[in-house]
Motif scaffolding. Structure first.
Motif, PDB file in Angstrom:
ATOM      1  N   THR A 131       1.148  -1.349   0.483  1.00  9.13           N
ATOM      2  CA  THR A 131      -0.268   0.096  -0.195  1.00  9.13           C
ATOM      3  C   THR A 131       0.891   1.530  -0.056  1.00  9.13           C
ATOM      4  O   THR A 131       0.068   2.563  -0.880  1.00  9.13           O
ATOM      5  N   GLN A 132       2.237   1.464   0.097  1.00 14.02           N
ATOM      6  CA  GLN A 132       2.578   2.051   0.408  1.00 14.02           C
ATOM      7  C   GLN A 132       3.957   2.567  -1.102  1.00 14.02           C
ATOM      8  O   GLN A 132       4.661   3.342  -1.167  1.00 14.02           O
ATOM      9  N   THR A 133       3.819   1.262  -1.867  1.00 11.09           N
ATOM     10  CA  THR A 133       4.379   1.908  -2.529  1.00 11.09           C
ATOM     11  C   THR A 133       3.945   1.807  -3.952  1.00 11.09           C
ATOM     12  O   THR A 133       4.304   1.834  -5.102  1.00 11.09           O
ATOM     13  N   GLY A 134       2.709   2.451  -4.434  1.00 14.02           N
ATOM     14  CA  GLY A 134       1.924   2.469  -5.044  1.00 14.02           C
ATOM     15  C   GLY A 134       1.413   0.979  -6.059  1.00 14.02           C
ATOM     16  O   GLY A 134       0.506   1.712  -6.958  1.00 14.02           O
ATOM     17  N   HIS A 135       1.092  -0.533  -5.769  1.00 17.39           N
ATOM     18  CA  HIS A 135       0.917  -1.268  -6.009  1.00 17.39           C
ATOM     19  C   HIS A 135      -0.682  -1.795  -5.790  1.00 17.39           C
ATOM     20  O   HIS A 135      -0.826  -1.016  -5.316  1.00 17.39           O
ATOM     21  N   ASN A 136      -1.332  -1.636  -6.949  1.00 17.96           N
ATOM     22  CA  ASN A 136      -2.355  -2.063  -6.755  1.00 17.96           C
ATOM     23  C   ASN A 136      -2.942  -3.073  -5.786  1.00 17.96           C
ATOM     24  O   ASN A 136      -2.694  -4.777  -6.372  1.00 17.96           O
ATOM     25  N   VAL A 137      -3.456  -2.892  -4.663  1.00 16.62           N
ATOM     26  CA  VAL A 137      -3.309  -4.179  -3.256  1.00 16.62           C
ATOM     27  C   VAL A 137      -4.051  -5.134  -3.616  1.00 16.62           C
ATOM     28  O   VAL A 137      -4.757  -6.612  -3.434  1.00 16.62           O
ATOM     29  N   TYR A 138      -5.655  -4.770  -4.511  1.00 16.94           N
ATOM     30  CA  TYR A 138      -6.448  -5.679  -4.410  1.00 16.94           C
ATOM     31  C   TYR A 138      -6.478  -6.819  -5.173  1.00 16.94           C
ATOM     32  O   TYR A 138      -6.957  -7.886  -5.467  1.00 16.94           O
ATOM     33  N   THR A 139      -5.494  -6.007  -6.557  1.00 15.35           N
ATOM     34  CA  THR A 139      -5.753  -7.289  -7.707  1.00 15.35           C
ATOM     35  C   THR A 139      -4.222  -8.443  -7.170  1.00 15.35           C
ATOM     36  O   THR A 139      -4.110  -9.329  -7.128  1.00 15.35           O
ATOM     37  N   LEU A 140      -3.264  -7.391  -6.442  1.00 13.80           N
ATOM     38  CA  LEU A 140      -2.864  -8.675  -5.420  1.00 13.80           C
ATOM     39  C   LEU A 140      -3.231  -9.252  -4.903  1.00 13.80           C
ATOM     40  O   LEU A 140      -2.917 -10.836  -4.624  1.00 13.80           O
ATOM     41  N   LEU A 141      -3.682  -9.066  -3.986  1.00 14.43           N
ATOM     42  CA  LEU A 141      -5.020 -10.072  -3.348  1.00 14.43           C
ATOM     43  C   LEU A 141      -5.404 -11.053  -3.767  1.00 14.43           C
ATOM     44  O   LEU A 141      -5.684 -11.963  -3.319  1.00 14.43           O
ATOM     45  N   VAL A 142      -5.775 -10.676  -5.105  1.00 15.14           N
ATOM     46  CA  VAL A 142      -6.601 -12.049  -5.123  1.00 15.14           C
ATOM     47  C   VAL A 142      -5.548 -12.707  -6.426  1.00 15.14           C
ATOM     48  O   VAL A 142      -5.583 -14.069  -6.735  1.00 15.14           O
ATOM     49  N   ALA A 143      -5.006 -11.821  -6.710  1.00 21.46           N
ATOM     50  CA  ALA A 143      -3.298 -13.057  -8.013  1.00 21.46           C
ATOM     51  C   ALA A 143      -3.302 -14.092  -6.245  1.00 21.46           C
ATOM     52  O   ALA A 143      -2.860 -15.242  -7.494  1.00 21.46           O
ATOM     53  N   ALA A 144      -2.448 -13.867  -5.496  1.00 19.85           N
ATOM     54  CA  ALA A 144      -1.782 -14.493  -4.610  1.00 19.85           C
ATOM     55  C   ALA A 144      -2.249 -15.582  -4.081  1.00 19.85           C
ATOM     56  O   ALA A 144      -1.159 -16.693  -5.023  1.00 19.85           O
ATOM     57  N   PRO A 145      -3.624 -15.553  -4.135  1.00 19.32           N
ATOM     58  CA  PRO A 145      -4.127 -17.266  -3.894  1.00 19.32           C
ATOM     59  C   PRO A 145      -4.605 -18.083  -5.198  1.00 19.32           C
ATOM     60  O   PRO A 145      -4.709 -19.133  -4.899  1.00 19.32           O
ATOM     61  N   ALA A 146      -5.206 -17.645  -6.140  1.00 19.31           N
ATOM     62  CA  ALA A 146      -4.721 -17.771  -6.857  1.00 19.31           C
ATOM     63  C   ALA A 146      -3.842 -18.825  -7.609  1.00 19.31           C
ATOM     64  O   ALA A 146      -3.532 -19.721  -7.632  1.00 19.31           O
ATOM     65  N   LEU A 147      -2.803 -17.913  -7.799  1.00 19.88           N
ATOM     66  CA  LEU A 147      -1.541 -18.212  -8.603  1.00 19.88           C
ATOM     67  C   LEU A 147      -1.108 -19.760  -6.984  1.00 19.88           C
ATOM     68  O   LEU A 147      -0.148 -20.609  -7.355  1.00 19.88           O
ATOM     69  N   SER A 148      -0.941 -19.415  -5.590  1.00 24.03           N
ATOM     70  CA  SER A 148      -0.343 -20.469  -5.593  1.00 24.03           C
ATOM     71  C   SER A 148      -1.086 -21.798  -4.792  1.00 24.03           C
ATOM     72  O   SER A 148      -0.645 -23.151  -4.953  1.00 24.03           O
TER      73      SER A 148
END
Length: 245
Positions: A131-148
């Motif tokens: 959240t402090q580095t300008g990333h889209n946290v929402y999309t990453l929160l979705v992508a991480a469990p899908a990929l894992s």
């Protein structure tokens, strides 16, 4: 659809009426690996929703806590339990048979407790850092469990089951090459769709880590178990987010 619902029922605590999965042959469960990324997608959407609800009121740190808590609740800490059992056994410095006995023990040891603290804390810190580095946290929160979850077949395809029986025996050594490839491709496409090229690069890094993790576990206990798969899920999601940063 029945196989997807059975897979969802197996991997989460989302209520699925028993009649929706009646008469499904246990031998068919291995084919359900193609649905692993979609189960992760659902878990990720709920995690992102929790983050979105808490963020405006309490800020990014507690929103990160809420996102991790949501993931834990929706899965019933299923994979975290595997992480704790795996670390208790693998880092016990005991022979193979004793390691497997320790992993089966429902009591948690110091290695397992430390692993849980580290992984949960690291996930909260990384999400907050995103959240402090300008990333889209929402999309990453979705992508991480899908990929894992898409990478879990790495621990199943052409692998030996380290025990004589157990839940992991539904998948380990039972999935075909076609289902293995489909799961990986779906996971990669989802990651690219949600997290663009930097997510794709992080996915490749995570895949390489998955291969190293598989080799490490095989060397220690001569195969995989349900616990090592659960541990892999937690580690893969963490490595992906870390790689994005």
């Amino acid at each position: 659809m029945k196989l997807f619902l059975a897979t969802l029922q197996f991997m989460t605590r989302i209520p699925v009426p028993a009649r929706w999965t009646d008469n499904l042959d246990m031998n068919d469960y291995a084919k359900g690996v193609v649905y692993f990324p979609f189960v992760g997608l659902i878990v990720g959407l709920l995690s992102a929703l929790a983050f979105a609800v808490v963020l405006p009121v309490y800020g990014p740190l507690l929103a990160a806590v809420a996102a991790v808590l949501a993931t834990t609740l929706v899965t019933g800490a299923f994979h975290l339990d595997g992480l704790a059992d795996t670390c208790d056994g693998i880092f016990s410095a005991r022979p193979r048979e004793r390691i497997l006995e320790i992993m089966r023990d429902s009591r948690i040891g110091s290695n397992g407790a430390l692993a849980l603290i580290f992984v949960i804390l690291a996930r909260v810190v990384i999400i907050y850092q995103l959240t402090q580095t300008g990333h889209n946290v929402y999309t990453l929160l979705v992508a991480a469990p899908a990929l894992s979850r898409a990478l879990l077949p790495v621990l199943m395809y052409q692998q030996k089951y380290a025990r004589e029986n157990g839940m992991g025996n539904l998948y380990i050594g039972k999935i075909g090459g076609q289902h293995y490839a489909i799961a990986l491709i779906i996971g990669l496409l989802m990651t690219l769709g949600f997290a663009s090229w930097h997510g794709g690069l992080a996915a490749i890094i995570t895949y390489l880590f998955a291969l190293l993790y598989r080799g490490f576990i095989n060397k220690r206990i001569g195969g995989q178990t349900g616990d090592t798969i659960g541990a892999g899920n937690e580690l893969f999601g963490l490595i992906f987010l870390f790689a994005v940063i």
